[in-house]
Design a protein around this motif. Sequence first.
Motif, PDB file in Angstrom:
ATOM      1  N   ASP A   3      -6.925  -1.011   1.029  1.00 51.72           N
ATOM      2  CA  ASP A   3      -5.803  -1.743   0.452  1.00 51.72           C
ATOM      3  C   ASP A   3      -4.604  -0.816   0.247  1.00 51.72           C
ATOM      4  O   ASP A   3      -4.746   0.392   0.037  1.00 51.72           O
ATOM      5  CB  ASP A   3      -6.199  -2.349  -0.890  1.00 51.72           C
ATOM      6  N   THR A   4      -3.422  -1.412   0.306  1.00 58.19           N
ATOM      7  CA  THR A   4      -2.195  -0.682  -0.002  1.00 58.19           C
ATOM      8  C   THR A   4      -1.415  -1.495  -1.020  1.00 58.19           C
ATOM      9  O   THR A   4      -1.618  -2.702  -1.159  1.00 58.19           O
ATOM     10  CB  THR A   4      -1.352  -0.459   1.271  1.00 58.19           C
ATOM     11  N   SER A   5      -0.546  -0.840  -1.757  1.00 58.28           N
ATOM     12  CA  SER A   5       0.119  -1.475  -2.900  1.00 58.28           C
ATOM     13  C   SER A   5       1.623  -1.581  -2.651  1.00 58.28           C
ATOM     14  O   SER A   5       2.251  -0.640  -2.157  1.00 58.28           O
ATOM     15  CB  SER A   5      -0.146  -0.657  -4.173  1.00 58.28           C
ATOM     16  N   PHE A   6       2.180  -2.748  -2.994  1.00 56.29           N
ATOM     17  CA  PHE A   6       3.619  -2.990  -2.874  1.00 56.29           C
ATOM     18  C   PHE A   6       4.186  -3.369  -4.248  1.00 56.29           C
ATOM     19  O   PHE A   6       3.492  -3.930  -5.083  1.00 56.29           O
ATOM     20  CB  PHE A   6       3.923  -4.148  -1.911  1.00 56.29           C
ATOM     21  N   GLU A   7       5.485  -3.091  -4.449  1.00 62.68           N
ATOM     22  CA  GLU A   7       6.183  -3.542  -5.643  1.00 62.68           C
ATOM     23  C   GLU A   7       7.194  -4.618  -5.232  1.00 62.68           C
ATOM     24  O   GLU A   7       8.032  -4.394  -4.359  1.00 62.68           O
ATOM     25  CB  GLU A   7       6.915  -2.381  -6.318  1.00 62.68           C
ATOM     26  N   ILE A   8       7.106  -5.781  -5.880  1.00 66.43           N
ATOM     27  CA  ILE A   8       7.980  -6.905  -5.561  1.00 66.43           C
ATOM     28  C   ILE A   8       8.890  -7.163  -6.763  1.00 66.43           C
ATOM     29  O   ILE A   8       8.404  -7.467  -7.856  1.00 66.43           O
ATOM     30  CB  ILE A   8       7.176  -8.186  -5.251  1.00 66.43           C
ATOM     31  N   ALA A   9      10.208  -7.012  -6.593  1.00 65.38           N
ATOM     32  CA  ALA A   9      11.173  -7.271  -7.662  1.00 65.38           C
ATOM     33  C   ALA A   9      11.669  -8.700  -7.567  1.00 65.38           C
ATOM     34  O   ALA A   9      12.158  -9.128  -6.518  1.00 65.38           O
ATOM     35  CB  ALA A   9      12.354  -6.303  -7.556  1.00 65.38           C
ATOM     36  N   PHE A  10      11.533  -9.453  -8.657  1.00 65.27           N
ATOM     37  CA  PHE A  10      11.943 -10.865  -8.672  1.00 65.27           C
ATOM     38  C   PHE A  10      12.465 -11.224 -10.054  1.00 65.27           C
ATOM     39  O   PHE A  10      11.738 -11.203 -11.033  1.00 65.27           O
ATOM     40  CB  PHE A  10      10.760 -11.761  -8.298  1.00 65.27           C
ATOM     41  N   ARG A  11      13.768 -11.523 -10.131  1.00 65.30           N
ATOM     42  CA  ARG A  11      14.426 -11.971 -11.361  1.00 65.30           C
ATOM     43  C   ARG A  11      14.167 -11.030 -12.540  1.00 65.30           C
ATOM     44  O   ARG A  11      13.820 -11.468 -13.639  1.00 65.30           O
ATOM     45  CB  ARG A  11      13.990 -13.386 -11.715  1.00 65.30           C
ATOM     46  N   GLY A  12      14.322  -9.758 -12.316  1.00 66.76           N
ATOM     47  CA  GLY A  12      14.179  -8.786 -13.387  1.00 66.76           C
ATOM     48  C   GLY A  12      12.770  -8.333 -13.670  1.00 66.76           C
ATOM     49  O   GLY A  12      12.555  -7.436 -14.498  1.00 66.76           O
ATOM     50  N   VAL A  17       1.422  -5.806  -5.934  1.00 67.69           N
ATOM     51  CA  VAL A  17       0.472  -6.543  -5.113  1.00 67.69           C
ATOM     52  C   VAL A  17      -0.289  -5.561  -4.222  1.00 67.69           C
ATOM     53  O   VAL A  17       0.314  -4.692  -3.585  1.00 67.69           O
ATOM     54  CB  VAL A  17       1.202  -7.585  -4.223  1.00 67.69           C
ATOM     55  N   SER A  18      -1.603  -5.689  -4.189  1.00 74.95           N
ATOM     56  CA  SER A  18      -2.436  -4.835  -3.334  1.00 74.95           C
ATOM     57  C   SER A  18      -3.125  -5.679  -2.272  1.00 74.95           C
ATOM     58  O   SER A  18      -3.813  -6.660  -2.594  1.00 74.95           O
ATOM     59  CB  SER A  18      -3.494  -4.097  -4.178  1.00 74.95           C
ATOM     60  N   LEU A  19      -2.932  -5.310  -0.999  1.00 75.47           N
ATOM     61  CA  LEU A  19      -3.520  -6.040   0.123  1.00 75.47           C
ATOM     62  C   LEU A  19      -3.819  -5.051   1.255  1.00 75.47           C
ATOM     63  O   LEU A  19      -3.164  -4.004   1.369  1.00 75.47           O
ATOM     64  CB  LEU A  19      -2.535  -7.106   0.646  1.00 75.47           C
ATOM     65  N   PRO A  20      -4.789  -5.355   2.113  1.00 74.91           N
ATOM     66  CA  PRO A  20      -5.032  -4.505   3.284  1.00 74.91           C
ATOM     67  C   PRO A  20      -3.855  -4.577   4.250  1.00 74.91           C
ATOM     68  O   PRO A  20      -3.258  -5.648   4.430  1.00 74.91           O
ATOM     69  CB  PRO A  20      -6.295  -5.110   3.911  1.00 74.91           C
ATOM     70  N   LEU A  21      -3.519  -3.464   4.875  1.00 75.19           N
ATOM     71  CA  LEU A  21      -2.397  -3.446   5.806  1.00 75.19           C
ATOM     72  C   LEU A  21      -2.656  -4.296   7.043  1.00 75.19           C
ATOM     73  O   LEU A  21      -1.722  -4.696   7.741  1.00 75.19           O
ATOM     74  CB  LEU A  21      -2.069  -2.005   6.219  1.00 75.19           C
ATOM     75  N   ASP A  22      -3.955  -4.575   7.328  1.00 78.32           N
ATOM     76  CA  ASP A  22      -4.238  -5.416   8.487  1.00 78.32           C
ATOM     77  C   ASP A  22      -4.281  -6.901   8.127  1.00 78.32           C
ATOM     78  O   ASP A  22      -4.592  -7.746   8.972  1.00 78.32           O
ATOM     79  CB  ASP A  22      -5.548  -4.992   9.156  1.00 78.32           C
ATOM     80  N   ALA A  23      -3.958  -7.222   6.859  1.00 76.99           N
ATOM     81  CA  ALA A  23      -3.890  -8.631   6.448  1.00 76.99           C
ATOM     82  C   ALA A  23      -2.611  -9.252   7.010  1.00 76.99           C
ATOM     83  O   ALA A  23      -1.605  -8.570   7.199  1.00 76.99           O
ATOM     84  CB  ALA A  23      -3.901  -8.733   4.922  1.00 76.99           C
ATOM     85  N   LEU A  66       5.485  -2.582   6.756  1.00 82.91           N
ATOM     86  CA  LEU A  66       5.212  -2.311   5.350  1.00 82.91           C
ATOM     87  C   LEU A  66       4.211  -1.165   5.213  1.00 82.91           C
ATOM     88  O   LEU A  66       3.328  -0.997   6.041  1.00 82.91           O
ATOM     89  CB  LEU A  66       4.672  -3.566   4.665  1.00 82.91           C
ATOM     90  N   ARG A  67       4.374  -0.428   4.134  1.00 77.57           N
ATOM     91  CA  ARG A  67       3.441   0.674   3.873  1.00 77.57           C
ATOM     92  C   ARG A  67       3.280   0.850   2.378  1.00 77.57           C
ATOM     93  O   ARG A  67       3.996   0.245   1.565  1.00 77.57           O
ATOM     94  CB  ARG A  67       3.950   1.974   4.517  1.00 77.57           C
ATOM     95  N   ASP A  68       2.382   1.686   1.992  1.00 75.96           N
ATOM     96  CA  ASP A  68       2.037   1.883   0.584  1.00 75.96           C
ATOM     97  C   ASP A  68       3.248   2.375  -0.215  1.00 75.96           C
ATOM     98  O   ASP A  68       3.973   3.277   0.218  1.00 75.96           O
ATOM     99  CB  ASP A  68       0.896   2.896   0.462  1.00 75.96           C
ATOM    100  N   GLY A  69       3.466   1.744  -1.380  1.00 74.24           N
ATOM    101  CA  GLY A  69       4.482   2.206  -2.314  1.00 74.24           C
ATOM    102  C   GLY A  69       5.880   1.663  -2.094  1.00 74.24           C
ATOM    103  O   GLY A  69       6.787   1.999  -2.864  1.00 74.24           O
ATOM    104  N   ILE A  70       6.096   0.838  -1.073  1.00 72.30           N
ATOM    105  CA  ILE A  70       7.459   0.349  -0.823  1.00 72.30           C
ATOM    106  C   ILE A  70       7.849  -0.693  -1.873  1.00 72.30           C
ATOM    107  O   ILE A  70       7.000  -1.307  -2.522  1.00 72.30           O
ATOM    108  CB  ILE A  70       7.598  -0.262   0.587  1.00 72.30           C
ATOM    109  N   LYS A  71       9.162  -0.892  -2.010  1.00 74.96           N
ATOM    110  CA  LYS A  71       9.692  -1.891  -2.928  1.00 74.96           C
ATOM    111  C   LYS A  71      10.382  -2.994  -2.136  1.00 74.96           C
ATOM    112  O   LYS A  71      11.162  -2.719  -1.221  1.00 74.96           O
ATOM    113  CB  LYS A  71      10.686  -1.242  -3.894  1.00 74.96           C
ATOM    114  N   ILE A  72      10.081  -4.222  -2.498  1.00 78.18           N
ATOM    115  CA  ILE A  72      10.603  -5.389  -1.787  1.00 78.18           C
ATOM    116  C   ILE A  72      11.379  -6.263  -2.770  1.00 78.18           C
ATOM    117  O   ILE A  72      10.921  -6.488  -3.903  1.00 78.18           O
ATOM    118  CB  ILE A  72       9.461  -6.201  -1.142  1.00 78.18           C
TER     119      ILE A  72
END
Length: 322
Positions: A3-12, A17-23, A66-72
């Motif tokens: 699994d890899t982890s992403f940060e999603i910014a939404f309305r403050g 979110v953690s998901l496999p990169l092959d998902a 997408l890769r581990d640690g990115i911000k979206i």
Amino acid sequence: MSDTSFEIAFRGNTHRVSLPLDAPVSSLYARLEELTQVPPSAQKLLFRGKKIGASQEGVTLAEAGLRDGIKIQMLGSTTHELEALHETESEHHTKERILRERALKPRVKLRSTGSSSTSATQYRFHKLEPLGHLPDPPAALARLSKLASDPAIHHIMQKHRFSVGLLTELAPHESPGLLGLNVGAGQAIKLRIRTDEYDGFRPYLEVRRVLCHELAHNVWGEHDNNFKELNSKLNREVAEFEAAQAHGTHYLVDVRGTYEPSSNEEGEALVHVLGGSSTPLTDSIEDRRRRALDAATSRLKKQEEELEQSCGTTKPPSTTQL
């Protein structure tokens, strides 16, 4: 694949979110729907200036870059907000249908000093439409409705026979630097009504001045002397209309309480007009009115010079494009 982890910014808020990169990318959209109540169809994910699409069949998160640690950055409306928007649109369409039916009914001709019903339904904004992928579309629709029903705007549209097919908004991130745009000489007018951070709306009177500017593009495409003359005339007529209401002049529309001084300079002038202690007793009502209008006109001229730099309408009306 781990699994890899992403940060999603939404309305403050930030969602991790953690998901496999092959998902598949669609799994990210599904997870975000659980966290934010924003359906995938209404989600807009931005990463490095590009949109991450949910409809790409079989594309994995890794293939999407997408890769581990990115911000979206995420934009979108919740299911509740979309339902409210659909309800508001349904009410609007019902009202439009009733108005059309009334316009088709034969009428007894009456002598009147006001605009005809045909003029009132012809010279207006025929459709209002917020951007559904931006936050709180019902609030944006309310803002557009306020502009469309503004008594001073209604006054100049009837006087100059302006008809606009669509009044909608410009997204700050999609049109940076633009405050307004007139498409096809009145086919559509787009206004930047939101703040850069999407946490509210720009001052109403500032947006209304942009609207007057774009209405002038219904006649003239370039910012030449013809355009400037008409645009100055529209601003002057708006100021005169509202000053007349402040002085108690009666139009055939009740707009009491709608006048809002838009600067300290204009507000100070209106103190004189409304009978402040510093007003000479020998001044006539017309003198006071002219002083207020002169202050407003001077301010509007400076603001209009700045507006020309942030207007996207630069081509002749017959060829104006987005």
